[in-house]
Design a protein around this motif. Structure first.
Motif, PDB file in Angstrom:
ATOM      1  N   ASP A 117      34.057  52.357  38.834  1.00  0.00           N
ATOM      2  CA  ASP A 117      35.177  52.449  37.895  1.00  0.00           C
ATOM      3  C   ASP A 117      34.844  53.526  36.878  1.00  0.00           C
ATOM      4  OD1 ASP A 117      36.937  50.537  38.919  1.00  0.00           O
ATOM      5  OD2 ASP A 117      35.944  48.901  37.863  1.00  0.00           O
ATOM      6  N   LEU A 162      27.798  40.548  43.374  1.00  0.00           N
ATOM      7  CA  LEU A 162      27.692  41.144  42.035  1.00  0.00           C
ATOM      8  C   LEU A 162      27.007  40.198  41.045  1.00  0.00           C
ATOM      9  CD1 LEU A 162      28.391  43.379  40.004  1.00  0.00           C
ATOM     10  CD2 LEU A 162      30.665  42.364  39.773  1.00  0.00           C
ATOM     11  N   VAL A 196      38.380  45.195  35.102  1.00  0.00           N
ATOM     12  CA  VAL A 196      37.848  46.527  35.407  1.00  0.00           C
ATOM     13  C   VAL A 196      36.342  46.461  35.130  1.00  0.00           C
ATOM     14  CG1 VAL A 196      37.913  48.929  34.616  1.00  0.00           C
ATOM     15  CG2 VAL A 196      40.039  47.660  34.912  1.00  0.00           C
TER      16      VAL A 196
HETATM   17  C1  G1P Z   1      34.213  43.735  41.265  1.00  0.00           C
HETATM   18  C2  G1P Z   1      34.476  42.388  40.587  1.00  0.00           C
HETATM   19  C3  G1P Z   1      35.969  42.222  40.312  1.00  0.00           C
HETATM   20  C4  G1P Z   1      36.495  43.395  39.518  1.00  0.00           C
HETATM   21  C5  G1P Z   1      36.154  44.724  40.223  1.00  0.00           C
HETATM   22  C6  G1P Z   1      36.518  45.899  39.323  1.00  0.00           C
HETATM   23  O1  G1P Z   1      34.786  43.680  42.545  1.00  0.00           O
HETATM   24  O2  G1P Z   1      33.977  41.337  41.390  1.00  0.00           O
HETATM   25  O3  G1P Z   1      36.186  41.019  39.599  1.00  0.00           O
HETATM   26  O4  G1P Z   1      37.890  43.274  39.345  1.00  0.00           O
HETATM   27  O5  G1P Z   1      34.753  44.812  40.524  1.00  0.00           O
HETATM   28  O6  G1P Z   1      36.276  47.115  39.953  1.00  0.00           O
HETATM   29  P1  G1P Z   1      34.450  44.751  43.721  1.00  0.00           P
HETATM   30  O7  G1P Z   1      35.339  45.918  43.491  1.00  0.00           O
HETATM   31  O8  G1P Z   1      32.988  45.079  43.573  1.00  0.00           O
HETATM   32  O9  G1P Z   1      34.750  44.040  45.008  1.00  0.00           O
END
Ligand code: G1P
Length: 300
Positions: free
Chosen positions: A136, A113, A208
């Motif tokens: 999200d 990310l 989030v």
């Molecule tokens: C990403 C971020 C994480 C966050 C999350 C929220 O993680 O790295 O810090 O809490 O999104 O959805 P991922 O869900 O892409 O693994």
């Protein structure tokens, strides 16, 4: 960070969406619909409502569907126009309202990310900007989550990270923050760590996918080495930012659905259906029937 209004929003959409295979063999997960709009449209509308007019999509070279979706559909528009289907024509045309531009940047390798956000550096330049993770989905009757955060960031001059409490055993799925005492919806972040195990998590306050960030983050991302999962993490660059500038956790008003999971996508669909002008009543009836029938079966 100066108290500038944000105008640009970054949407990292280069992920493979393996949880939704086989659908995501050909349809990017950001294009999965809630009712009749793809997930990405909800995030885009939230960014536009917050005042953004430049939308930067970080894609991979296989994801043409997202770019096609935001492109002008000449043939379709002509057909709808000739058929006098003005309502549908408006829907197609207003995928992006006038004055809003979409820019596509290819992330050559899936390095995480943080790396995806870094790909937007040239387009963003030296101004505060938003990052929205379309997985999200945040539902709210009033102002959207990003608008709430953009207003707060402009008033305080701090970067803002959306947070919500999660069950303690779930900390390993999120960025987790430790903060000073909250003043209203905001609390200054003291520490942030990516996906800590519950035993070592500093709290159960989880990040989030909504961020308002100072452009200083780009320099810090350039210096960020691979972290959790071997990926270049946005969370790690934010941890470095804490030492230089105020970064606030923001408890937004609204309900967040984790549409990166099956159950989250189902929950979001149900919620939007129950809140829908035309679908609310039939959806309620259908659910009651379904629960009734299954209830009878359970007693068999
Ligand atoms: C990403 C971020 C994480 C966050 C999350 C929220 O993680 O790295 O810090 O809490 O999104 O959805 P991922 O869900 O892409 O693994």
């Amino acid at each position: 960070m100066t108290s500038q209004r944000i105008r640009k929003a970054v949407f990292p959409v280069a992920g493979l969406g393996t949880r939704f295979l086989p659908a995501t063999k050909t349809v990017p997960k950001e294009m999965l619909p809630i009712i009749d709009r793809p997930l990405i449209q909800y995030a885009v509308d939230e960014a536009i409502e917050a005042g953004c007019d430049t939308l930067v999509f970080i894609t991979n070279r296989y994801k043409h569907a997202v770019a096609d979706y935001f492109d002008k559909a000449y043939e379709l528009e002509q057909k709808l126009e000739r058929a006098g289907k003005t309502e549908q024509l408006e829907l197609v045309r207003h995928v992006l309202p006038p004055g809003v531009r979409a820019i596509f940047v290819t992330q050559a390798e899936a390095l995480g990310l943080g790396h995806a956000v870094l790909c937007a550096k040239e387009v963003i330049g030296n101004e505060p900007f938003a990052v929205l993770l379309p997985d999200d989905l945040i539902w709210n009757r009033g102002a959207g989550a990003l608008k709430q955060m953009a207003d707060a960031a402009q008033a305080s001059g701090a970067s803002m990270i959306a947070v919500q409490n999660v069950p303690h055993e779930a900390t390993g799925s999120y960025g987790i923050v430790a903060t000073e005492a909250f003043d209203g919806r905001q609390g200054r972040i003291k520490a942030i760590v990516e996906k800590p195990k519950p035993e070592v998590a500093p709290s159960n306050l989880a990040v989030v996918g909504r961020y308002v960030l100072s452009p200083r983050i780009f320099g810090l991302l350039e210096a960020t080495r691979p972290g959790a999962g071997g990926e270049i993490q946005l969370t790690d660059a934010i941890a470095a930012l804490l030492a230089e500038q105020p970064v606030h956790a923001y408890r937004f008003q609204g309900t967040r659905f984790d549409c990166g999971t099956h159950i989250g996508l189902i929950e979001a669909t149900i919620r939007y259906a129950l809140d829908h002008e035309k679908l609310s009543d039939p959806a309620r009836d259908m659910m009651q029937r379904a629960l009734g029938e299954l209830g009878v079966k359970d007693q068999d």
